[in-house]
Design an enzyme around this catalytic site. Structure first.
Site, PDB file in Angstrom:
ATOM      1  N   LYS A  13       0.822  -1.217   0.000  1.00 34.60           N
ATOM      2  CA  LYS A  13       0.000   0.000   0.000  1.00 34.60           C
ATOM      3  C   LYS A  13       0.853   1.263   0.000  1.00 34.60           C
ATOM      4  O   LYS A  13       0.470   2.248  -0.624  1.00 34.60           O
ATOM      5  CB  LYS A  13      -1.051  -0.010   1.111  1.00 34.60           C
ATOM      6  CG  LYS A  13      -0.555   0.193   2.501  1.00 34.60           C
ATOM      7  CD  LYS A  13      -1.724   0.121   3.475  1.00 34.60           C
ATOM      8  CE  LYS A  13      -1.276  -0.312   4.845  1.00 34.60           C
ATOM      9  NZ  LYS A  13      -0.288   0.494   5.530  1.00 34.60           N
ATOM     10  N   ARG A  59      -7.250   3.152  11.586  1.00 36.89           N
ATOM     11  CA  ARG A  59      -7.068   1.717  11.838  1.00 36.89           C
ATOM     12  C   ARG A  59      -8.157   1.199  12.768  1.00 36.89           C
ATOM     13  O   ARG A  59      -8.252  -0.002  12.981  1.00 36.89           O
ATOM     14  CB  ARG A  59      -5.740   1.443  12.543  1.00 36.89           C
ATOM     15  CG  ARG A  59      -4.497   1.619  11.731  1.00 36.89           C
ATOM     16  CD  ARG A  59      -4.053   0.300  11.101  1.00 36.89           C
ATOM     17  NE  ARG A  59      -2.699  -0.102  11.401  1.00 36.89           N
ATOM     18  CZ  ARG A  59      -1.599   0.410  10.865  1.00 36.89           C
ATOM     19  NH1 ARG A  59      -1.678   1.396  10.021  1.00 36.89           N
ATOM     20  NH2 ARG A  59      -0.422  -0.065  11.180  1.00 36.89           N
ATOM     21  N   ARG A  83      12.413  -7.632   4.051  1.00 38.07           N
ATOM     22  CA  ARG A  83      12.350  -6.182   3.833  1.00 38.07           C
ATOM     23  C   ARG A  83      13.452  -5.463   4.624  1.00 38.07           C
ATOM     24  O   ARG A  83      13.683  -5.765   5.790  1.00 38.07           O
ATOM     25  CB  ARG A  83      10.971  -5.701   4.289  1.00 38.07           C
ATOM     26  CG  ARG A  83      10.676  -4.267   3.959  1.00 38.07           C
ATOM     27  CD  ARG A  83       9.203  -4.026   3.893  1.00 38.07           C
ATOM     28  NE  ARG A  83       8.618  -3.811   5.211  1.00 38.07           N
ATOM     29  CZ  ARG A  83       7.396  -3.320   5.386  1.00 38.07           C
ATOM     30  NH1 ARG A  83       6.636  -3.029   4.349  1.00 38.07           N
ATOM     31  NH2 ARG A  83       6.911  -3.158   6.589  1.00 38.07           N
ATOM     32  N   ARG A  99      13.383  -3.201  10.151  1.00 44.70           N
ATOM     33  CA  ARG A  99      12.565  -2.554  11.177  1.00 44.70           C
ATOM     34  C   ARG A  99      12.289  -3.564  12.280  1.00 44.70           C
ATOM     35  O   ARG A  99      11.972  -4.709  11.997  1.00 44.70           O
ATOM     36  CB  ARG A  99      11.241  -2.094  10.549  1.00 44.70           C
ATOM     37  CG  ARG A  99      11.106  -0.608  10.481  1.00 44.70           C
ATOM     38  CD  ARG A  99       9.984  -0.210   9.592  1.00 44.70           C
ATOM     39  NE  ARG A  99       8.691  -0.739  10.051  1.00 44.70           N
ATOM     40  CZ  ARG A  99       7.552  -0.545   9.401  1.00 44.70           C
ATOM     41  NH1 ARG A  99       7.548   0.117   8.273  1.00 44.70           N
ATOM     42  NH2 ARG A  99       6.431  -1.028   9.862  1.00 44.70           N
ATOM     43  N   ARG A 118       1.278  -8.764  14.481  1.00 37.13           N
ATOM     44  CA  ARG A 118       0.695  -7.597  13.788  1.00 37.13           C
ATOM     45  C   ARG A 118      -0.402  -8.039  12.825  1.00 37.13           C
ATOM     46  O   ARG A 118      -1.432  -7.371  12.697  1.00 37.13           O
ATOM     47  CB  ARG A 118       1.768  -6.841  13.004  1.00 37.13           C
ATOM     48  CG  ARG A 118       2.664  -5.987  13.858  1.00 37.13           C
ATOM     49  CD  ARG A 118       3.846  -5.476  13.056  1.00 37.13           C
ATOM     50  NE  ARG A 118       3.506  -4.379  12.175  1.00 37.13           N
ATOM     51  CZ  ARG A 118       4.281  -3.969  11.160  1.00 37.13           C
ATOM     52  NH1 ARG A 118       5.404  -4.583  10.883  1.00 37.13           N
ATOM     53  NH2 ARG A 118       3.923  -2.948  10.422  1.00 37.13           N
TER      54      ARG A 118
HETATM   55  P1  AMP Z   1       2.692   0.803   9.552  1.00 40.08           P
HETATM   56  O1  AMP Z   1       3.927   1.426   9.012  1.00 40.08           O
HETATM   57  O2  AMP Z   1       1.435   1.386   8.979  1.00 40.08           O
HETATM   58  O3  AMP Z   1       2.722  -0.695   9.513  1.00 40.08           O
HETATM   59  O4  AMP Z   1       2.643   1.201  11.111  1.00 40.08           O
HETATM   60  C1  AMP Z   1       3.672   0.816  11.998  1.00 40.08           C
HETATM   61  C2  AMP Z   1       3.184   0.901  13.425  1.00 40.08           C
HETATM   62  O5  AMP Z   1       2.770   2.246  13.720  1.00 40.08           O
HETATM   63  C3  AMP Z   1       1.958   0.062  13.733  1.00 40.08           C
HETATM   64  O6  AMP Z   1       2.300  -1.271  14.054  1.00 40.08           O
HETATM   65  C4  AMP Z   1       1.385   0.792  14.936  1.00 40.08           C
HETATM   66  O7  AMP Z   1       2.143   0.540  16.093  1.00 40.08           O
HETATM   67  C5  AMP Z   1       1.633   2.243  14.559  1.00 40.08           C
HETATM   68  N1  AMP Z   1       0.505   2.823  13.799  1.00 40.08           N
HETATM   69  C6  AMP Z   1       0.507   3.271  12.510  1.00 40.08           C
HETATM   70  N2  AMP Z   1      -0.690   3.765  12.154  1.00 40.08           N
HETATM   71  C7  AMP Z   1      -1.489   3.627  13.250  1.00 40.08           C
HETATM   72  C8  AMP Z   1      -2.846   3.942  13.519  1.00 40.08           C
HETATM   73  N3  AMP Z   1      -3.653   4.495  12.594  1.00 40.08           N
HETATM   74  N4  AMP Z   1      -3.323   3.648  14.758  1.00 40.08           N
HETATM   75  C9  AMP Z   1      -2.552   3.108  15.709  1.00 40.08           C
HETATM   76  N5  AMP Z   1      -1.271   2.767  15.517  1.00 40.08           N
HETATM   77  C10 AMP Z   1      -0.722   3.036  14.303  1.00 40.08           C
END
Ligand code: AMP
Length: 214
Positions: free
Chosen positions: A13, A88, A131, A159, A170
């Site tokens: 995405k 989310r 990754r 990461r 996750r």
């Molecule tokens: P992502 O890069 O979108 O996978 O986000 C990495 C981490 O950031 C997630 O595992 C959450 O800990 C936090 N995170 C990102 N977006 C949100 C959101 N909308 N609500 C809560 N936590 C978020």
């Protein structure tokens, strides 16, 4: 145009969002990237988010809502935006709806499309465990599919939340969290499911067929 992108980690995405941004010019706002920035800058918000993120947990709604609301009220987002990773949860979706209808972000209240990119979990695990990220440019590589050039290979990092154990947790949480959100947008008739398997250009074409119908 306001577009929301929903998809598990590793669904592509972020890449698709960057392509849409390039073509349509709306800012690509990634909650994950903004949170990671806050963590690396050591801001109070970042310090609070850190322990949730490193465990693969969602950060509290109020924290991410504050960060995103500030961002979408900046002038470059007034004509539209592409939100990646936010909302989310249903409370986040409601906060976004409220902000838009208050005219805070823009007098035009509409979210035009919610795109849900679907990829099977087994595929995601293969994609993500390889990754790597360049901490200097934030560019994403993959040890097999898109290896970094030698001068960058020495500095790329994995990461912390991309490790397989945290990833499985996750993904489990993603499926649980996304179900009510999908229902929320499906009821509003703006949800579109995009199959995320196949070449990047194929997925891009599926998205374009929805957001730029001829
Ligand atoms: P992502 O890069 O979108 O996978 O986000 C990495 C981490 O950031 C997630 O595992 C959450 O800990 C936090 N995170 C990102 N977006 C949100 C959101 N909308 N609500 C809560 N936590 C978020």
């Amino acid at each position: 145009m306001r577009i929301l992108l929903i998809g598990p980690p590793g669904s592509g995405k972020g890449t698709q969002a960057a392509l849409i941004q390039k073509r349509l010019g709306f800012p690509h706002i990634s909650s994950g990237n903004m949170l990671r920035e806050a963590v690396s800058e050591g801001t109070p918000q970042g310090k609070r988010a850190d322990r949730y993120m490193s465990e693969g947990d969602l950060v509290p709604d109020d924290l991410v809502i504050e960060i995103i609301m500030e961002r979408i009220s900046l002038p470059d987002a007034c004509k539209g935006f592409l939100l990646d990773g936010f909302p989310r949860t249903v409370p986040q979706a409601e906060a976004l709806q409220d902000a838009l209808s208050d005219g805070l972000a823009n007098p035009d209240k509409r979210i035009n499309y919610v795109l849900k990119i679907e990829v099977p979990d087994s595929e995601i695990i293969g994609r993500i465990s390889g990754r790597r990220i360049d901490p200097v440019t934030d560019k994403i590589y993959h040890v097999t599919f898109s290896p970094p050039p030698p001068e960058i290979a020495t500095r790329v990092i994995q990461r912390q939340d991309d490790s397989e154990e945290i990833l499985r947790s996750r993904l489990g949480k993603y499926h649980a969290d996304v179900a009510p959100l999908v229902e929320y947008y499906d009821r509003r008739k703006i949800l579109h499911v995009i199959p995320g398997l196949g070449e990047l250009s194929e997925v891009e074409a599926r998205i374009r067929a929805v957001i730029e119908p001829s």
